[in-house]
Design a protein around this motif. Structure first.
Motif, PDB file in Angstrom:
ATOM      1  N   LEU A 149       0.967  -0.898  -0.199  1.00  0.00           N
ATOM      2  CA  LEU A 149       0.190   0.286   0.062  1.00  0.00           C
ATOM      3  C   LEU A 149       0.687   0.775   0.285  1.00  0.00           C
ATOM      4  O   LEU A 149       0.296   2.424  -0.552  1.00  0.00           O
ATOM      5  N   ARG A 150       2.171   0.926  -0.130  1.00  0.00           N
ATOM      6  CA  ARG A 150       2.779   2.179   0.760  1.00  0.00           C
ATOM      7  C   ARG A 150       3.144   2.464  -0.818  1.00  0.00           C
ATOM      8  O   ARG A 150       3.659   3.783  -1.132  1.00  0.00           O
ATOM      9  N   THR A 172      -5.032  -5.071  -7.442  1.00  0.00           N
ATOM     10  CA  THR A 172      -5.258  -3.614  -7.288  1.00  0.00           C
ATOM     11  C   THR A 172      -5.670  -3.449  -6.064  1.00  0.00           C
ATOM     12  O   THR A 172      -5.818  -5.035  -5.675  1.00  0.00           O
ATOM     13  N   TYR A 173      -6.388  -2.861  -5.125  1.00  0.00           N
ATOM     14  CA  TYR A 173      -6.422  -3.255  -3.543  1.00  0.00           C
ATOM     15  C   TYR A 173      -7.555  -1.613  -3.004  1.00  0.00           C
ATOM     16  O   TYR A 173      -7.733  -0.831  -3.637  1.00  0.00           O
ATOM     17  N   ASP A 174      -8.223  -2.372  -2.610  1.00  0.00           N
ATOM     18  CA  ASP A 174      -9.118  -1.990  -1.335  1.00  0.00           C
ATOM     19  C   ASP A 174      -8.913  -2.043   0.020  1.00  0.00           C
ATOM     20  O   ASP A 174      -9.450  -2.307   1.041  1.00  0.00           O
ATOM     21  N   ALA A 179     -10.155  -5.992   0.636  1.00  0.00           N
ATOM     22  CA  ALA A 179      -9.668  -6.529  -0.580  1.00  0.00           C
ATOM     23  C   ALA A 179      -8.943  -6.454  -2.143  1.00  0.00           C
ATOM     24  O   ALA A 179      -8.244  -5.726  -1.629  1.00  0.00           O
ATOM     25  N   MET A 180      -8.069  -7.427  -2.714  1.00  0.00           N
ATOM     26  CA  MET A 180      -7.004  -7.320  -3.300  1.00  0.00           C
ATOM     27  C   MET A 180      -7.644  -7.797  -4.815  1.00  0.00           C
ATOM     28  O   MET A 180      -8.438  -8.836  -5.045  1.00  0.00           O
ATOM     29  N   LEU A 197      -7.212 -12.832 -10.857  1.00  0.00           N
ATOM     30  CA  LEU A 197      -7.835 -13.336  -9.313  1.00  0.00           C
ATOM     31  C   LEU A 197      -8.088 -12.586  -8.071  1.00  0.00           C
ATOM     32  O   LEU A 197      -7.753 -11.976  -7.732  1.00  0.00           O
ATOM     33  N   PRO A 198      -9.421 -13.441  -7.767  1.00  0.00           N
ATOM     34  CA  PRO A 198      -9.827 -12.073  -6.522  1.00  0.00           C
ATOM     35  C   PRO A 198      -8.520 -12.197  -5.164  1.00  0.00           C
ATOM     36  O   PRO A 198      -8.469 -13.619  -5.083  1.00  0.00           O
ATOM     37  N   PHE A 199      -8.369 -11.711  -4.288  1.00  0.00           N
ATOM     38  CA  PHE A 199      -7.161 -11.944  -3.370  1.00  0.00           C
ATOM     39  C   PHE A 199      -7.884 -11.497  -2.291  1.00  0.00           C
ATOM     40  O   PHE A 199      -9.259  -9.858  -1.962  1.00  0.00           O
ATOM     41  N   ARG A 200      -7.556 -11.624  -0.899  1.00  0.00           N
ATOM     42  CA  ARG A 200      -8.195 -10.837   0.316  1.00  0.00           C
ATOM     43  C   ARG A 200      -6.100 -10.806   0.911  1.00  0.00           C
ATOM     44  O   ARG A 200      -5.696 -11.064   1.254  1.00  0.00           O
TER      45      ARG A 200
END
Length: 246
Positions: A149-150, A172-174, A179-180, A197-200
């Protein structure tokens, strides 16, 4: 990446080893197998998300009995087709909740696989499931990246990680939901194809709390499988949690 066959279906399984060729190189595999074999000692190992056997097969070749859990029949079929694939037991199912017989001296999740569980509840369930399979004194090992995130300036949600003349890849990051997703854009016959591909994503301290909920305690944390110190600049970590003897 999701395809018509589902999560890590046939299309993805067929290309997985080639797409991730760098992770199959000896310098990526051998240190992980060394550590896991040492933790297994005279016992056995449980791999959560065994995939095509990148770690399980060389670990089994060291004489460590290995059992794996994986939801993808297509990925497991690739494992079975490899030399030694018939020596590794595999149960098809969700590794966060699926139970297998026996007790293990080490359970492990490698190469960001914990992030494939896209809710916090599922990740907690995974720690509980790993702990339930461990013998007293056994260890649960997770290799996962530190969220980048930095690298996100205000208003930006994507971080590229691979760019070639015919392919782009970005995460991508939320930050609100953790969620990413990993996104891949490839030019094929002059047309762009997109897969994802979805991740957390999950923080080291959050994993420590999940381990505590499961009755495990942190034993070691390094930047990599070679034991480099974990610092504020580390982009990934290998963490080992231990089940108390009593």
């Amino acid at each position: 990446m999701l395809d018509e066959d589902g999560y890590f279906g046939e299309k993805i399984a067929a290309a997985y080893d080639d797409d991730e060729a760098e992770m199959f190189r000896p310098e990526a595999v051998t240190p992980a197998v060394d550590l896991l074999a040492g933790l297994a000692a005279d016992g056995s190992a449980l791999e959560l998300g065994i995939g095509t056997g990148r770690i399980a097969l060389p670990l089994a070749a060291r004489g460590v009995p290995v059992h794996g859990i994986d939801m993808s029949r297509a990925m497991v079929a690739r494992l079975r087709a490899k030399p030694g694939g018939d020596t590794v037991g595999v149960t098809i199912g969700d590794f966060a909740t699926t139970k297998v017989d026996g007790r293990f001296t080490v359970a492990y999740l490698v190469f960001n696989t914990i992030n494939n569980l896209t809710t916090q509840d599922a990740q907690v369930d995974c720690f509980l499931n790993a702990a339930a399979h461990l013998a007293p004194g056994g260890c649960f090992v997770v290799e996962v990246g530190v969220p980048e995130l930095r690298r996100l300036p205000p208003g930006q949600s994507a971080v590229p990680f691979r760019i070639t003349p015919t392919a782009w890849a970005f995460d991508t990051y939320d930050p609100a939901t953790q969620a990413m997703s990993s996104n891949y854009v490839t030019i094929v016959d002059g047309r762009a194809e997109h897969s994802w591909l979805p991740f957390r994503y999950v923080w080291p301290a959050e994993l420590d709390l999940m381990a505590r909920i499961a009755g495990l305690r942190l034993r070691d944390r390094w930047e990599d499988w070679n034991g480099a110190p974990f610092t504020g600049e580390s982009t990934r970590h290998v963490s080992v949690w231990e089940k108390p003897l009593s």
